[in-house]
Design an enzyme around this catalytic site. Structure first.
Site, PDB file in Angstrom:
ATOM      1  N   GLU A  77       0.845  -1.210   0.000  1.00  0.00           N
ATOM      2  CA  GLU A  77       0.000   0.000   0.000  1.00  0.00           C
ATOM      3  C   GLU A  77       0.870   1.246   0.000  1.00  0.00           C
ATOM      4  O   GLU A  77       0.577   2.206  -0.743  1.00  0.00           O
ATOM      5  CB  GLU A  77      -0.937  -0.012   1.210  1.00  0.00           C
ATOM      6  CG  GLU A  77      -1.846   1.189   1.222  1.00  0.00           C
ATOM      7  CD  GLU A  77      -3.177   0.952   1.890  1.00  0.00           C
ATOM      8  OE1 GLU A  77      -3.618  -0.201   1.988  1.00  0.00           O
ATOM      9  OE2 GLU A  77      -3.779   1.921   2.322  1.00  0.00           O
ATOM     10  N   ASP A  81       0.739   3.996  -2.987  1.00  0.00           N
ATOM     11  CA  ASP A  81       0.433   5.417  -2.695  1.00  0.00           C
ATOM     12  C   ASP A  81       1.434   6.342  -3.371  1.00  0.00           C
ATOM     13  O   ASP A  81       1.067   7.257  -4.104  1.00  0.00           O
ATOM     14  CB  ASP A  81       0.524   5.655  -1.180  1.00  0.00           C
ATOM     15  CG  ASP A  81      -0.799   5.417  -0.490  1.00  0.00           C
ATOM     16  OD1 ASP A  81      -1.791   5.149  -1.193  1.00  0.00           O
ATOM     17  OD2 ASP A  81      -0.853   5.493   0.754  1.00  0.00           O
ATOM     18  N   SER A 280      -7.732   2.503  -1.869  1.00  0.00           N
ATOM     19  CA  SER A 280      -6.419   3.092  -1.539  1.00  0.00           C
ATOM     20  C   SER A 280      -5.670   3.427  -2.818  1.00  0.00           C
ATOM     21  O   SER A 280      -4.704   4.172  -2.783  1.00  0.00           O
ATOM     22  CB  SER A 280      -5.578   2.095  -0.746  1.00  0.00           C
ATOM     23  OG  SER A 280      -6.327   1.445   0.199  1.00  0.00           O
ATOM     24  N   ASP A 322     -19.421  10.787 -15.341  1.00  0.00           N
ATOM     25  CA  ASP A 322     -20.466  10.250 -14.490  1.00  0.00           C
ATOM     26  C   ASP A 322     -20.476   8.723 -14.611  1.00  0.00           C
ATOM     27  O   ASP A 322     -20.497   8.191 -15.723  1.00  0.00           O
ATOM     28  CB  ASP A 322     -21.820  10.811 -14.925  1.00  0.00           C
ATOM     29  CG  ASP A 322     -22.881  10.580 -13.844  1.00  0.00           C
ATOM     30  OD1 ASP A 322     -22.497  10.049 -12.771  1.00  0.00           O
ATOM     31  OD2 ASP A 322     -24.055  10.905 -14.063  1.00  0.00           O
ATOM     32  N   VAL A 323     -20.417   8.031 -13.486  1.00  0.00           N
ATOM     33  CA  VAL A 323     -20.469   6.565 -13.498  1.00  0.00           C
ATOM     34  C   VAL A 323     -21.894   6.165 -13.182  1.00  0.00           C
ATOM     35  O   VAL A 323     -22.430   6.532 -12.131  1.00  0.00           O
ATOM     36  CB  VAL A 323     -19.500   5.973 -12.456  1.00  0.00           C
ATOM     37  CG1 VAL A 323     -19.566   4.457 -12.478  1.00  0.00           C
ATOM     38  CG2 VAL A 323     -18.077   6.447 -12.729  1.00  0.00           C
ATOM     39  N   GLY A 346     -25.740  11.591 -12.170  1.00  0.00           N
ATOM     40  CA  GLY A 346     -25.440  12.588 -11.136  1.00  0.00           C
ATOM     41  C   GLY A 346     -24.746  11.945  -9.947  1.00  0.00           C
ATOM     42  O   GLY A 346     -24.063  10.923 -10.082  1.00  0.00           O
TER      43      GLY A 346
END
Lengths: 368, 176
Positions: A77, A81, A280, A322-323, A346
C-alpha cells in the site's frame, strides 16, 4: 488492449497529456500519509518510473519523508500510494508521512493530525487510506477528529480519504442488519474517494462501479448543507434503494468523487505486482490530479483549491465522468442479497459525482 | 470520575494477540486532546473560504490564525498541566495550536492517572507490529470533564490494509 492499470492507462483515461505535469517552477506540493506500519522503498519508485513513467516528466524520488522509514520489506500500500500520487500528480514535489508516532502506545493517525497542527507550511493536497467502522469509535474521538478536519479546511488543505473497500458495509445489531459507514470517509469536511473498474478490464473504456467501493450515509454526521440537493435528488430518483432500515437517509452521504480502483500494477520489493485493487489506489490518483489543478491555479496567482466539496457540489460534479452502471456490495442476506446502493446519473453513494476528466475539470476549477 | 469514551469499542481486532501486561516501569507516550474554544465559529469559517460564491473564497487562515481561534482556554491549559505534573508526567510536548499534549510517563503513572486503564502489549498485523493498548476503559477526574476531549494511545489499534490482489479477470469472457 492493456494488461492492467499503469500510469499511462490512468493518464490516457483521464485525458492527461504529456504537458499535464508539474512545471517545476512553483512551490506546489502534495502528500500521502501512511498509518499501516508499511514503508516504501526509493528503489521501487525508481524501478516503477523506469517501467511505467516513460511518457511523462516525473520526479524520481520523494521530496520529503516525515516520520521514520522502517527497515525491511516495503509494503504494497505504501508503494502504491507513492507511485501513483507521483504519476498522476507528476513532477510535483511529494511528501510522505510515514507512520508518524512510532511509539508502541501511539496512534499513528492521531499523530498525523498533531503534525498537521504543528507545521505552518504544508502541502495543499493530502491523501490518506485510513478508515474505521463509525460504530467502533467513541463519539468524543470522532467529533474531535472532525474538528481537526475543519481546522485543516480553514487553512485551505484538501484532505482526501479513501471511501473503504467493503461497499456499503454490513453489521447486525440485535438481529437486524444494517449498512456500516466508515470514518473519516463520513466526515463532512474531507473529500471521500470511491472506486471504479473499466467496463472491459483489458481496454480503456468507460468506467463502472467497482463492487468494493465504499459508500453510504453517516450515522454520526447530518447531511452536509452543500450536498442537500444532490442527495435528495438521488434518494428521490434511484430505482433500486435498499430498505430504509439499512441506512440513515439524513446522514452525511459519501463518497464525493471516484477514480479507478481495480487492477493496478505496483512495484514493491523490486517485484512488479499486477491486479492490485482497492480505494487506496483511487485516492492518490484523484489527489495527484487535484495537485495538477493547483499547479495551474498557483501559476495563475490563485490560491490552492482547499476544501473541495462545497464547490464540487455547487458545480454538480462538472468535469467528472459520471459513473452510472453497477452497485456495490453489502450484507449477504436474503433481504438485500449482497447489494448495497447502485450508481446512477449525477451524484450517488457509490462513486459520488464520478471520475476525473482532467481538461474539463481544470476548466471548471481554474477560476476563481 | 467520568469516562470520556464510554462508547469506544474495546474488543480486540482480529489478528491481534495479547502478550500480557506491560512492565510498570516501562515508558508510554499518551496524547491528551484538550478542549478547544470557539468551535461554533469553525463551520461558518470553512464555508466562507471554501464557497466560490463567498467574498472570502480562497482567503485561507494560517496555522497561527487557526491557533488563535481554537486555542484552549488558560484555565484548561492550567488545569490539565497541573494534573499531569501532580501525577509525575514529565516531558510533555504541545503543538502550535496547543490543543494536543503528548506526554511520556511510566505505565505505573499512566495507570494511576487514568483510573481503570491496564496496559498490555499486543502483536498483530501483517508486519507483526507491537503496540501497547488498554483493553479496559479509562476514567478521568470529573474536574477534567470540561477540559479534555479524550486520551489517545489507549484503545485504537493500527488499521490493516484492505488492498487486495484480485484474480486476473477472465480474459475470454471480457475481451470477447
Amino acid at each position: 488492449l492493456h494488461l492492467g492499470v499503469t500510469p499511462s492507462i490512468i493518464r490516457k483515461r483521464y485525458n492527461l497529456t504529456a504537458q499535464d505535469v508539474g512545471s517545476g517552477t512553483t512551490n506546489n506540493s502534495q502528500a500521502c500519509a501512511q498509518f499501516l506500519e508499511q514503508y516504501f522503498h526509493d528503489s521501487d519508485l525508481a524501478e516503477f518510473m523506469q517501467l511505467f513513467g516513460g511518457d511523462f516528466a516525473h520526479q524520481a524520488s520523494v521530496a520529503h519523508v516525515v516520520g521514520q522509514q522502517g527497515r525491511g520489506r516495503a509494503g504494497i500500500e505504501a508503494s502504491l500510494d507513492v507511485e501513483y500520487l507521483m504519476s498522476a500528480g507528476a513532477n510535483i514535489s511529494t511528501w510522505v508521512y510515514s507512520n508518524p508516532g512510532r511509539h508502541e502506545s501511539q496512534e499513528p493517525f492521531l499523530q498525523w493530525l498533531l503534525l498537521l497542527s504543528n507545521e505552518s507550511a504544508l502541502p495543499p493536497v493530502h491523501t490518506a487510506s485510513y478508515g474505521d467502522d463509525e460504530d467502533s469509535l467513541s463519539s468524543a474521538y470522532i467529533q474531535r477528529v472532525n474538528t481537526e478536519f475543519m481546522k485543516a479546511a480553514a487553512r485551505g488543505l484538501t484532505l482526501l480519504f479513501a471511501s473503504g473497500d467493503s461497499g456499503a458495509g454490513c453489521w447486525s445489531t440485535s438481529g437486524r442488519h444494517q449498512f456500516r459507514p466508515s470514518f473519516p470517509a463520513s466526515s463532512p469536511y474531507v473529500t471521500t474517494v470511491g472506486g471504479t473498474s473499466f467496463q472491459n478490464p483489458f481496454r480503456i473504456t468507460n468506467e463502472i462501479v467497482d463492487y468494493i467501493s465504499g459508500g453510504g450515509f453517516s450515522n454520526v454526521f447530518p447531511r452536509a448543507p452543500y450536498q442537500e440537493e444532490a442527495v435528495a435528488k438521488f434518494l428521490s430518483s434511484s430505482p433500486k434503494l435498499p430498505p430504509s432500515s439499512y441506512f440513515n437517509a439524513s446522514g452525511r452521504a459519501y463518497p464525493d468523487v471516484a477514480a479507478l480502483s481495480d487492477g493496478y500494477w505496483v512495484v514493491s520489493n523490486r517485484v512488479p505486482i499486477p491486479w492490485v485493487s482497492g480505494t487506496s489506489a483511487s485516492t492518490p490518483v484523484f489527489g495527484g490530479i487535484l495537485s495538477l489543478i493547483n499547479e495551474h491555479r498557483i501559476l495563475n496567482g490563485r490560491p490552492p483549491l482547499g476544501f473541495l466539496n462545497p464547490r464540487l457540489y455547487q458545480q454538480h460534479g462538472a468535469g467528472l465522468f459520471d459513473v452510472t452502471r453497477g452497485c456495490h456490495e453489502s450484507c449477504l442476506n436474503e433481504e438485500v442479497q449482497g447489494q448495497g446502493f447502485c450508481s446512477g446519473p449525477g451524484w450517488d453513494p457509490v462513486t459520488g459525482w464520478g471520475t476525473p476528466n482532467f481538461p474539463a475539470l481544470l476548466k471548471t476549477l481554474i477560476d476563481p | 470520575t467520568y469516562s470520556p469514551e464510554p462508547d469506544q469499542q474495546l474488543t480486540l481486532p482480529p489478528g491481534w494477540v495479547s502478550l500480557g501486561r506491560v512492565d510498570p516501569e516501562e515508558d508510554l507516550s499518551l496524547t491528551f486532546a484538550l478542549r478547544q474554544q470557539n468551535l461554533e465559529r469553525l463551520p461558518k469559517l470553512v464555508q466562507a473560504v471554501s464557497d466560490p460564491g463567498s467574498p472570502r473564497y480562497g482567503k485561507y487562515l494560517s496555522l497561527e490564525e487557526v491557533a488563535e481561534l481554537v486555542r484552549p482556554s488558560p484555565l484548561t491549559l492550567h488545569t490539565v498541566q497541573k494534573w499531569l505534573l501532580a501525577a509525575g508526567a514529565r516531558n510533555c510536548q504541545s503543538v502550535i495550536t496547543q490543543d494536543f499534549l503528548t506526554c511520556r510517563m511510566s505505565v505505573r503513572q499512566a495507570e494511576l492517572l487514568l483510573s481503570g486503564s491496564e496496559f498490555h502489549r499486543y502483536v498483530g498485523g501483517p508486519a507483526e507490529t507491537h503496540v501497547v493498548r488498554s483493553p479496559r476503559p479509562y476514567r478521568l477526574p470529573k474536574a477534567l470533564a470540561s477540559h479534555v476531549d479524550f486520551v489517545g494511545g489507549l484503545h485504537r489499534f493500527p488499521p490493516t490494509s484492505s488492498l487486495r490482489q484480485r484474480p486476473e479477470p477472465q480474459a475470454a469472457e471480457t475481451v470477447g
